[in-house]
Design a protein around this motif. Structure first.
Motif, PDB file in Angstrom:
ATOM      1  N   ALA A  13     -23.261  29.583  90.848  1.00 32.19           N
ATOM      2  CA  ALA A  13     -21.855  29.885  91.146  1.00 32.19           C
ATOM      3  C   ALA A  13     -21.279  28.906  92.157  1.00 32.19           C
ATOM      4  CB  ALA A  13     -21.738  31.308  91.682  1.00 32.19           C
ATOM      5  N   GLU A  14     -22.136  28.117  92.784  1.00 35.04           N
ATOM      6  CA  GLU A  14     -21.681  27.147  93.782  1.00 35.04           C
ATOM      7  C   GLU A  14     -20.789  26.098  93.101  1.00 35.04           C
ATOM      8  OE1 GLU A  14     -21.481  26.087  97.595  1.00 35.04           O
ATOM      9  OE2 GLU A  14     -23.069  27.502  97.062  1.00 35.04           O
ATOM     10  N   LYS A  15     -19.557  25.930  93.637  1.00 38.33           N
ATOM     11  CA  LYS A  15     -18.619  24.969  93.023  1.00 38.33           C
ATOM     12  C   LYS A  15     -18.668  23.661  93.809  1.00 38.33           C
ATOM     13  CE  LYS A  15     -15.857  27.264  89.938  1.00 38.33           C
ATOM     14  NZ  LYS A  15     -16.336  28.610  90.079  1.00 38.33           N
ATOM     15  N   PRO A  16     -18.725  22.513  93.114  1.00 40.99           N
ATOM     16  CA  PRO A  16     -18.705  21.258  93.863  1.00 40.99           C
ATOM     17  C   PRO A  16     -17.392  21.120  94.638  1.00 40.99           C
ATOM     18  CG  PRO A  16     -18.738  20.848  91.484  1.00 40.99           C
ATOM     19  CD  PRO A  16     -18.847  22.319  91.667  1.00 40.99           C
ATOM     20  N   ALA A  17     -17.488  20.681  95.898  1.00 37.88           N
ATOM     21  CA  ALA A  17     -16.283  20.547  96.725  1.00 37.88           C
ATOM     22  C   ALA A  17     -15.382  19.442  96.180  1.00 37.88           C
ATOM     23  CB  ALA A  17     -16.684  20.252  98.170  1.00 37.88           C
ATOM     24  N   ILE A  18     -16.008  18.432  95.588  1.00 43.94           N
ATOM     25  CA  ILE A  18     -15.243  17.313  95.027  1.00 43.94           C
ATOM     26  C   ILE A  18     -15.254  17.466  93.513  1.00 43.94           C
ATOM     27  CG2 ILE A  18     -15.124  14.802  94.801  1.00 43.94           C
ATOM     28  CD1 ILE A  18     -14.853  15.609  97.676  1.00 43.94           C
ATOM     29  N   HIS A  38     -26.771  21.688  87.236  1.00 41.56           N
ATOM     30  CA  HIS A  38     -25.684  22.097  88.111  1.00 41.56           C
ATOM     31  C   HIS A  38     -25.869  21.536  89.519  1.00 41.56           C
ATOM     32  CE1 HIS A  38     -22.331  24.500  89.383  1.00 41.56           C
ATOM     33  NE2 HIS A  38     -23.054  24.932  90.402  1.00 41.56           N
ATOM     34  N   VAL A  39     -27.111  21.576  90.012  1.00 45.92           N
ATOM     35  CA  VAL A  39     -27.377  21.083  91.369  1.00 45.92           C
ATOM     36  C   VAL A  39     -26.992  19.609  91.491  1.00 45.92           C
ATOM     37  CG1 VAL A  39     -29.243  20.496  92.962  1.00 45.92           C
ATOM     38  CG2 VAL A  39     -29.128  22.779  92.000  1.00 45.92           C
ATOM     39  N   THR A  40     -27.250  18.812  90.436  1.00 43.32           N
ATOM     40  CA  THR A  40     -26.941  17.383  90.534  1.00 43.32           C
ATOM     41  C   THR A  40     -25.433  17.133  90.617  1.00 43.32           C
ATOM     42  OG1 THR A  40     -26.904  17.138  88.136  1.00 43.32           O
ATOM     43  CG2 THR A  40     -28.985  16.657  89.229  1.00 43.32           C
ATOM     44  N   THR A  41     -24.617  18.105  90.206  1.00 43.67           N
ATOM     45  CA  THR A  41     -23.167  17.882  90.257  1.00 43.67           C
ATOM     46  C   THR A  41     -22.566  18.314  91.596  1.00 43.67           C
ATOM     47  OG1 THR A  41     -22.613  20.071  89.416  1.00 43.67           O
ATOM     48  CG2 THR A  41     -22.967  18.338  87.777  1.00 43.67           C
ATOM     49  N   LEU A  42     -23.358  18.984  92.456  1.00 37.65           N
ATOM     50  CA  LEU A  42     -22.787  19.488  93.709  1.00 37.65           C
ATOM     51  C   LEU A  42     -22.525  18.333  94.676  1.00 37.65           C
ATOM     52  CD1 LEU A  42     -24.862  22.743  94.166  1.00 37.65           C
ATOM     53  CD2 LEU A  42     -22.511  22.492  93.361  1.00 37.65           C
ATOM     54  N   SER A  43     -21.499  18.508  95.524  1.00 38.37           N
ATOM     55  CA  SER A  43     -21.074  17.436  96.427  1.00 38.37           C
ATOM     56  C   SER A  43     -22.050  17.281  97.584  1.00 38.37           C
ATOM     57  CB  SER A  43     -19.698  17.767  96.982  1.00 38.37           C
ATOM     58  OG  SER A  43     -18.827  18.017  95.918  1.00 38.37           O
ATOM     59  N   PRO A  44     -22.072  16.057  98.189  1.00 36.10           N
ATOM     60  CA  PRO A  44     -22.962  15.836  99.332  1.00 36.10           C
ATOM     61  C   PRO A  44     -22.767  16.844 100.453  1.00 36.10           C
ATOM     62  CG  PRO A  44     -22.072  13.767  98.578  1.00 36.10           C
ATOM     63  CD  PRO A  44     -21.391  14.828  97.783  1.00 36.10           C
ATOM     64  N   SER A  45     -21.558  17.390 100.604  1.00 34.82           N
ATOM     65  CA  SER A  45     -21.347  18.349 101.696  1.00 34.82           C
ATOM     66  C   SER A  45     -22.227  19.584 101.517  1.00 34.82           C
ATOM     67  CB  SER A  45     -19.879  18.756 101.782  1.00 34.82           C
ATOM     68  OG  SER A  45     -19.444  19.270 100.548  1.00 34.82           O
ATOM     69  N   PHE A  46     -22.547  19.937 100.253  1.00 34.39           N
ATOM     70  CA  PHE A  46     -23.461  21.063  99.996  1.00 34.39           C
ATOM     71  C   PHE A  46     -24.848  20.740 100.536  1.00 34.39           C
ATOM     72  CE2 PHE A  46     -26.734  22.850  97.189  1.00 34.39           C
ATOM     73  CZ  PHE A  46     -26.506  24.204  97.384  1.00 34.39           C
ATOM     74  N   PHE A  47     -25.286  19.490 100.307  1.00 40.96           N
ATOM     75  CA  PHE A  47     -26.643  19.114 100.708  1.00 40.96           C
ATOM     76  C   PHE A  47     -26.753  18.847 102.207  1.00 40.96           C
ATOM     77  CE2 PHE A  47     -26.219  18.198  96.239  1.00 40.96           C
ATOM     78  CZ  PHE A  47     -27.334  18.822  95.728  1.00 40.96           C
ATOM     79  N   ASP A  48     -25.589  18.706 102.887  1.00 41.76           N
ATOM     80  CA  ASP A  48     -25.634  18.558 104.347  1.00 41.76           C
ATOM     81  C   ASP A  48     -26.183  19.820 104.984  1.00 41.76           C
ATOM     82  OD1 ASP A  48     -24.675  16.026 104.364  1.00 41.76           O
ATOM     83  OD2 ASP A  48     -22.591  16.561 104.776  1.00 41.76           O
ATOM     84  N   THR A  49     -25.924  20.984 104.346  1.00 43.14           N
ATOM     85  CA  THR A  49     -26.384  22.242 104.943  1.00 43.14           C
ATOM     86  C   THR A  49     -27.586  22.824 104.200  1.00 43.14           C
ATOM     87  OG1 THR A  49     -24.622  23.273 103.684  1.00 43.14           O
ATOM     88  CG2 THR A  49     -24.214  22.943 106.012  1.00 43.14           C
ATOM     89  N   ALA A  50     -27.692  22.593 102.861  1.00 41.80           N
ATOM     90  CA  ALA A  50     -28.814  23.164 102.112  1.00 41.80           C
ATOM     91  C   ALA A  50     -30.061  22.303 102.304  1.00 41.80           C
ATOM     92  CB  ALA A  50     -28.456  23.224 100.636  1.00 41.80           C
ATOM     93  N   GLN A  51     -31.230  22.944 102.252  1.00 44.28           N
ATOM     94  CA  GLN A  51     -32.481  22.200 102.337  1.00 44.28           C
ATOM     95  C   GLN A  51     -32.978  21.938 100.922  1.00 44.28           C
ATOM     96  OE1 GLN A  51     -34.278  25.202 104.995  1.00 44.28           O
ATOM     97  NE2 GLN A  51     -35.195  23.427 105.986  1.00 44.28           N
ATOM     98  N   SER A  52     -33.419  20.705 100.690  1.00 43.73           N
ATOM     99  CA  SER A  52     -33.823  20.361  99.322  1.00 43.73           C
ATOM    100  C   SER A  52     -35.018  21.212  98.865  1.00 43.73           C
ATOM    101  CB  SER A  52     -34.140  18.880  99.225  1.00 43.73           C
ATOM    102  OG  SER A  52     -35.114  18.531 100.174  1.00 43.73           O
ATOM    103  N   GLY A  53     -35.970  21.478  99.773  1.00 46.73           N
ATOM    104  CA  GLY A  53     -37.143  22.270  99.401  1.00 46.73           C
ATOM    105  C   GLY A  53     -36.761  23.683  98.989  1.00 46.73           C
TER     106      GLY A  53
END
Ligand SMILES: Nc1ncnc2c1ncn2[C@@H]1O[C@H](COP(=O)(O)OP(=O)(O)OP(=O)(O)O)[C@@H](O)[C@H]1O
Ligand SMILES: [Mg+2]
Length: 358
Positions: free
Chosen positions: A239-244, A23-38
């Motif tokens: 539950a996080e939905k990809p923005a794109i 699921h994490v791999t499908t999330l949009s880059p905007s999610f990773f702009d705020t989330a920390q990978s660690g």
């Protein structure tokens, strides 16, 4: 039992891990702009481990003690309805506070997992940038910061464990108090001659069985409450939905790629960035077979143009077309398959040279 039960727990956790990662791999880059990978890695590793202990061992202990408890209560009612009325009346007094304590355990366990994730995120960020860290001789500062993060995680874990042990203490205290009450009222009946000593002994034996089962179940309850805190963090990410997302019926790109691109009055500002638009009212056309370079000072928005083209983000206004298809109407995967990108900072994956090139 041990083999089957523990294997079940491991199986469930392995499945959750792959599901969360997929699921994490499908999330949009905007999610990773705020989330920390660690922080995300901590959910995959630490939170799933927390869930594991609850799934396997707990289920078997719960099953055994539910059967034992129900059997003992049935025998108690059969032996002395009057005395068992006393015990059954006491059950809500024991169980209701347990539910309330369980909530507090869950909250505290969640907080403990959150602070642990903060520490993990900090460590993984620093290890990822170890060259920068050492070039600026920041080892001491970073070590100090990490120690405080670990200390905070320890304090949060201790508070969660304290809540859980208080729950166990309360349960055992209440349960054995009710056994003492049974003995007290029962022995008065024996002295009054309305109950035989043998029946009281029998009843007492059953009530110790029931008490032991209830005690073990309260322990299970604590375990579940603790795991629920971690599970909450996992379901949040699921539950996080990809923005794109691809539209329901994506338009197909022409079978042979032509490589024609057009931007029509495109404006976009990063959700995580300042209000100032990164790209503002941009229009241009690239015909099939044409070679175009976009030149500008640092921060002008060149990389942003490519992010929009790859549909990492959607522009607020304007239209982007590739080979005559609006990128919003196509499947993002289909678009990305048509584009080769050589990034500014090349990522070397921890794989062979062959795999990296592939
Ligand atoms: N992920 C992001 N979140 C928030 N703001 C961003 C993000 N990426 C870029 N920006 C901002 O958007 C603006 C345009 O950035 P962009 O990376 O497109 O510039 P660039 O032209 O590629 O610069 P460079 O030549 O340094 O690569 C800059 O102000 C930058 O700070
Ligand atoms: Mg750039």
């Amino acid at each position: 039992r041990y083999y089957f039960v523990i294997t079940l727990g491991e199986r469930v956790v392995a499945d959750i891990r792959s599901d969360v990662f997929r699921h994490v791999t499908t999330l949009s880059p905007s999610f990773f702009d705020t989330a920390q990978s660690g922080e995300i890695v901590s959910r995959l590793a630490a939170d799933t481990t927390q869930v594991k202990s609850a799934v396997g061992a707990t289920a078997s202990v719960a099953l055994r003690n539910v059967i034992l408890g129900l059997g003992a209560v049935a025998m108690m009612v059969f032996t002395s309805p009057k005395l068992s009325g006393l015990v059954i009346a006491a059950i809500p007094v024991i169980v209701l506070p347990l539910v309330a304590f369980g909530r507090s355990v869950r909250r505290k366990s969640r907080l403990a997992q959150d602070t642990l994730a903060d520490a993990t995120a900090y460590a993984s960020e620093q290890i990822g940038a170890v060259r920068t860290l050492q070039a600026f001789t920041n080892e001491k500062l970073v070590t100090g910061n990490f120690s405080s993060a670990v200390e905070a995680a320890f304090e949060a874990a201790r508070s969660s464990i304290f809540a859980r042990s208080f729950l166990t203490f309360f349960a055992i205290f209440m349960i054995f108090s009710s056994v003492v009450a049974v003995l007290w009222f029962g022995s008065r009946d024996v002295l009054g001659g309305t109950l035989s000593p043998g029946t009281l002994g029998q009843f007492l034996l059953y009530s110790v069985f029931a008490a032991g089962a209830l005690g073990a179940l309260s322990e299970v309850w604590g375990e579940l409450a603790q795991a629920a805190g971690a599970a909450e963090r996992l379901t949040e990410i699921l539950a996080e939905k990809p923005a794109i997302q691809a539209p329901l019926h994506p338009k197909l790109l022409p079978a042979t790629a032509r490589g024609a691109i057009s931007f029509d009055d495109v404006s976009f500002s990063y959700p995580a960035g300042p209000d100032r638009a990164a790209v503002h009212g941009l229009s241009f056309q690239v015909k099939s077979g044409e070679t175009v370079a976009i030149v500008g000072p640092s921060g002008a928005g060149k990389s942003t143009v490519f992010s929009l083209l790859l549909r990492f983000y959607d522009p607020e206004i304007g239209k982007i077309m590739i080979d005559g298809v609006n990128v919003r109407e196509a499947d993002p995967v289909a678009i990305r398959e048509r584009i080769a990108i050589v990034p500014q900072d090349v990522t070397i994956f921890a794989a062979s040279a062959r795999d990296n090139i592939g």
